[in-house]
Design a protein around this motif. Structure first.
Motif, PDB file in Angstrom:
ATOM      1  N   ARG A  28      30.752  51.481  36.071  1.00  0.00           N
ATOM      2  CA  ARG A  28      30.090  51.790  37.403  1.00  0.00           C
ATOM      3  C   ARG A  28      29.143  51.436  38.100  1.00  0.00           C
ATOM      4  O   ARG A  28      28.457  51.827  38.670  1.00  0.00           O
ATOM      5  CB  ARG A  28      30.505  53.333  38.377  1.00  0.00           C
ATOM      6  CG  ARG A  28      31.306  53.884  37.585  1.00  0.00           C
ATOM      7  CD  ARG A  28      31.426  55.112  38.903  1.00  0.00           C
ATOM      8  NE  ARG A  28      33.551  56.313  38.744  1.00  0.00           N
ATOM      9  CZ  ARG A  28      33.668  56.577  39.496  1.00  0.00           C
ATOM     10  NH1 ARG A  28      33.223  56.228  40.530  1.00  0.00           N
ATOM     11  NH2 ARG A  28      34.854  56.522  39.573  1.00  0.00           N
ATOM     12  N   VAL A  37      40.721  47.881  42.353  1.00  0.00           N
ATOM     13  CA  VAL A  37      41.099  48.761  43.483  1.00  0.00           C
ATOM     14  C   VAL A  37      39.937  49.257  42.521  1.00  0.00           C
ATOM     15  O   VAL A  37      39.586  50.753  43.391  1.00  0.00           O
ATOM     16  CB  VAL A  37      43.441  49.180  42.664  1.00  0.00           C
ATOM     17  CG1 VAL A  37      43.437  51.099  42.858  1.00  0.00           C
ATOM     18  CG2 VAL A  37      43.986  48.399  43.489  1.00  0.00           C
ATOM     19  N   LEU A  38      40.715  49.744  40.547  1.00  0.00           N
ATOM     20  CA  LEU A  38      39.241  50.087  40.296  1.00  0.00           C
ATOM     21  C   LEU A  38      38.030  49.862  41.061  1.00  0.00           C
ATOM     22  O   LEU A  38      36.649  50.674  41.081  1.00  0.00           O
ATOM     23  CB  LEU A  38      38.667  49.460  39.214  1.00  0.00           C
ATOM     24  CG  LEU A  38      40.284  50.311  38.141  1.00  0.00           C
ATOM     25  CD1 LEU A  38      39.802  49.382  36.235  1.00  0.00           C
ATOM     26  CD2 LEU A  38      40.107  51.832  38.145  1.00  0.00           C
ATOM     27  N   ARG A  39      37.748  49.155  41.334  1.00  0.00           N
ATOM     28  CA  ARG A  39      36.180  48.649  42.172  1.00  0.00           C
ATOM     29  C   ARG A  39      36.115  48.946  43.347  1.00  0.00           C
ATOM     30  O   ARG A  39      34.869  49.466  44.198  1.00  0.00           O
ATOM     31  CB  ARG A  39      36.541  47.062  42.151  1.00  0.00           C
ATOM     32  CG  ARG A  39      34.565  46.458  43.730  1.00  0.00           C
ATOM     33  CD  ARG A  39      33.987  46.491  42.245  1.00  0.00           C
ATOM     34  NE  ARG A  39      33.222  47.620  41.752  1.00  0.00           N
ATOM     35  CZ  ARG A  39      32.405  47.095  40.236  1.00  0.00           C
ATOM     36  NH1 ARG A  39      31.708  46.945  39.831  1.00  0.00           N
ATOM     37  NH2 ARG A  39      32.296  49.070  39.817  1.00  0.00           N
ATOM     38  N   ARG A  40      37.329  49.531  44.379  1.00  0.00           N
ATOM     39  CA  ARG A  40      37.057  49.839  45.320  1.00  0.00           C
ATOM     40  C   ARG A  40      37.619  51.712  45.752  1.00  0.00           C
ATOM     41  O   ARG A  40      36.822  52.431  46.323  1.00  0.00           O
ATOM     42  CB  ARG A  40      39.177  50.067  46.550  1.00  0.00           C
ATOM     43  CG  ARG A  40      38.324  48.198  47.159  1.00  0.00           C
ATOM     44  CD  ARG A  40      40.281  48.760  47.825  1.00  0.00           C
ATOM     45  NE  ARG A  40      39.384  47.493  48.964  1.00  0.00           N
ATOM     46  CZ  ARG A  40      39.995  46.036  48.451  1.00  0.00           C
ATOM     47  NH1 ARG A  40      40.503  46.100  47.268  1.00  0.00           N
ATOM     48  NH2 ARG A  40      40.415  44.978  48.822  1.00  0.00           N
ATOM     49  N   ARG A  41      37.207  52.298  44.132  1.00  0.00           N
ATOM     50  CA  ARG A  41      36.512  52.911  44.169  1.00  0.00           C
ATOM     51  C   ARG A  41      35.576  54.056  44.029  1.00  0.00           C
ATOM     52  O   ARG A  41      35.131  54.646  44.615  1.00  0.00           O
ATOM     53  CB  ARG A  41      37.679  53.881  42.686  1.00  0.00           C
ATOM     54  CG  ARG A  41      38.523  53.945  42.688  1.00  0.00           C
ATOM     55  CD  ARG A  41      39.373  54.619  41.466  1.00  0.00           C
ATOM     56  NE  ARG A  41      41.086  54.379  41.934  1.00  0.00           N
ATOM     57  CZ  ARG A  41      41.199  54.911  40.097  1.00  0.00           C
ATOM     58  NH1 ARG A  41      40.600  55.046  39.381  1.00  0.00           N
ATOM     59  NH2 ARG A  41      42.890  55.200  40.678  1.00  0.00           N
ATOM     60  N   ASP A  42      34.894  52.843  43.827  1.00  0.00           N
ATOM     61  CA  ASP A  42      32.998  52.498  43.757  1.00  0.00           C
ATOM     62  C   ASP A  42      32.950  52.397  44.970  1.00  0.00           C
ATOM     63  O   ASP A  42      33.257  52.142  46.587  1.00  0.00           O
ATOM     64  CB  ASP A  42      31.888  52.181  43.211  1.00  0.00           C
ATOM     65  CG  ASP A  42      32.772  51.789  41.360  1.00  0.00           C
ATOM     66  OD1 ASP A  42      32.237  53.202  41.180  1.00  0.00           O
ATOM     67  OD2 ASP A  42      32.957  50.818  41.300  1.00  0.00           O
ATOM     68  N   ASP A  43      31.387  52.516  45.979  1.00  0.00           N
ATOM     69  CA  ASP A  43      30.964  52.261  47.163  1.00  0.00           C
ATOM     70  C   ASP A  43      30.951  51.074  47.232  1.00  0.00           C
ATOM     71  O   ASP A  43      30.251  50.321  46.738  1.00  0.00           O
ATOM     72  CB  ASP A  43      29.607  52.531  47.668  1.00  0.00           C
ATOM     73  CG  ASP A  43      28.930  52.594  48.562  1.00  0.00           C
ATOM     74  OD1 ASP A  43      27.789  53.239  49.495  1.00  0.00           O
ATOM     75  OD2 ASP A  43      29.675  52.414  49.375  1.00  0.00           O
ATOM     76  N   SER A  44      31.869  50.009  48.779  1.00  0.00           N
ATOM     77  CA  SER A  44      31.697  49.477  48.845  1.00  0.00           C
ATOM     78  C   SER A  44      31.022  48.385  48.994  1.00  0.00           C
ATOM     79  O   SER A  44      30.659  47.015  49.205  1.00  0.00           O
ATOM     80  CB  SER A  44      33.497  49.370  49.193  1.00  0.00           C
ATOM     81  OG  SER A  44      32.604  49.751  51.101  1.00  0.00           O
ATOM     82  N   ALA A  93      35.340  43.564  45.120  1.00  0.00           N
ATOM     83  CA  ALA A  93      37.265  43.755  45.625  1.00  0.00           C
ATOM     84  C   ALA A  93      37.700  42.828  46.621  1.00  0.00           C
ATOM     85  O   ALA A  93      38.741  42.269  46.053  1.00  0.00           O
ATOM     86  CB  ALA A  93      37.387  45.123  46.279  1.00  0.00           C
TER      87      ALA A  93
END
Length: 244
Positions: free
Chosen positions: A154, A204-211, A217
């Motif tokens: 992350r 998708v994994l990147r979008r789970r974090d704060d954009s 993403a």
């Protein structure tokens, strides 16, 4: 200054081993590869313990240069791919611990140069299976070291990580089309679909974090769309390609 002196010692060890094997034949080349791996590993351990990225760069650079200096003029794709995957694994462990910029670019550059040189000199129809397996393994390993440390921990993948991921996809796609298309067009298309899946999952994994913190993403989405578009002419030909 101390890190520079350590780097000079590391370089002297590399040069001594490489000349002892390739120039003076004092030790077998297989032993030289083993010693080179030990030296590279020692450089990485020193780099991590002393927060000295210079030592990591020198260690991996010496490791990636070894096949060019120690290699013989023969088809040794399996050994070459194994050596590169070993270095990729060490580099992944290093990037997992430290965000040192540029190491991932060294990996993709070395893999592309060595695989391209091998295919130019030794690729024959009988080696299609081995060539495809090596290409898949090197592509996945390079994508992993470019993307996974940032995604799983992350933290930002970073510009060089994204660039490495995109360059890896481009190089792998070009190699697949050059070597296997159109005789094995289904395999090329399947590989591009796999590349699409890797980029899409990474997005998708990147979008789970704060954009706002990780605006990466869209780049991964774009790479997924590009790989999917490349799969069309791999599967199809003629008048059906353009509309699709």
């Amino acid at each position: 200054f101390g890190h520079g002196v350590m780097g000079g010692g590391l370089g002297a060890l590399f040069i001594s081993v490489l000349f002892a094997a390739a120039r003076y034949e004092l030790i077998p080349r297989s032993a030289a590869f083993a010693v080179t791996a030990v030296i590279a590993g020692a450089g990485v351990v020193l780099a991590l313990r002393r927060e000295a990225p210079l030592l990591a760069y020198l260690g991996f650079l010496g490791g990636y240069m070894a096949p060019a200096i120690l290699g013989e003029n023969r088809d040794a794709l399996e050994g070459l791919a194994g050596w590169l995957l070993l270095l990729h694994a060490g580099l992944f462990a290093c990037l997992w611990r430290r965000r040192w910029v540029g190491l991932d670019l060294v990996a993709v550059t070395a893999a592309a140069i060595y695989y391209g040189a091998w295919s130019d000199r030794f690729m024959v129809p009988a080696r299609t299976g081995a060539a495809g397996g090596a290409l898949v393994a090197l592509t996945l390993a390079t994508l992993a070291l470019a993307l996974l440390p940032g995604l799983l921990r992350r933290r930002p993948v970073g510009p060089t990580g994204l660039l490495t991921a995109v360059l890896t996809g481009c190089a792998a796609s070009w190699a697949a089309f050059e070597l296997f298309h159109p005789e094995h067009r289904a395999l090329v298309g399947a590989g591009l679909l796999g590349l699409t899946a890797v980029y899409a999952v990474a997005g998708v994994l990147r979008r789970r974090d704060d954009s706002a913190r990780f605006p990466e993403a869209p780049v991964l989405d774009g790479a997924a769309v590009a790989a999917l578009a490349g799969a069309v002419p791999a599967f199809l030909e003629g008048a059906g390609v353009a509309p699709v």
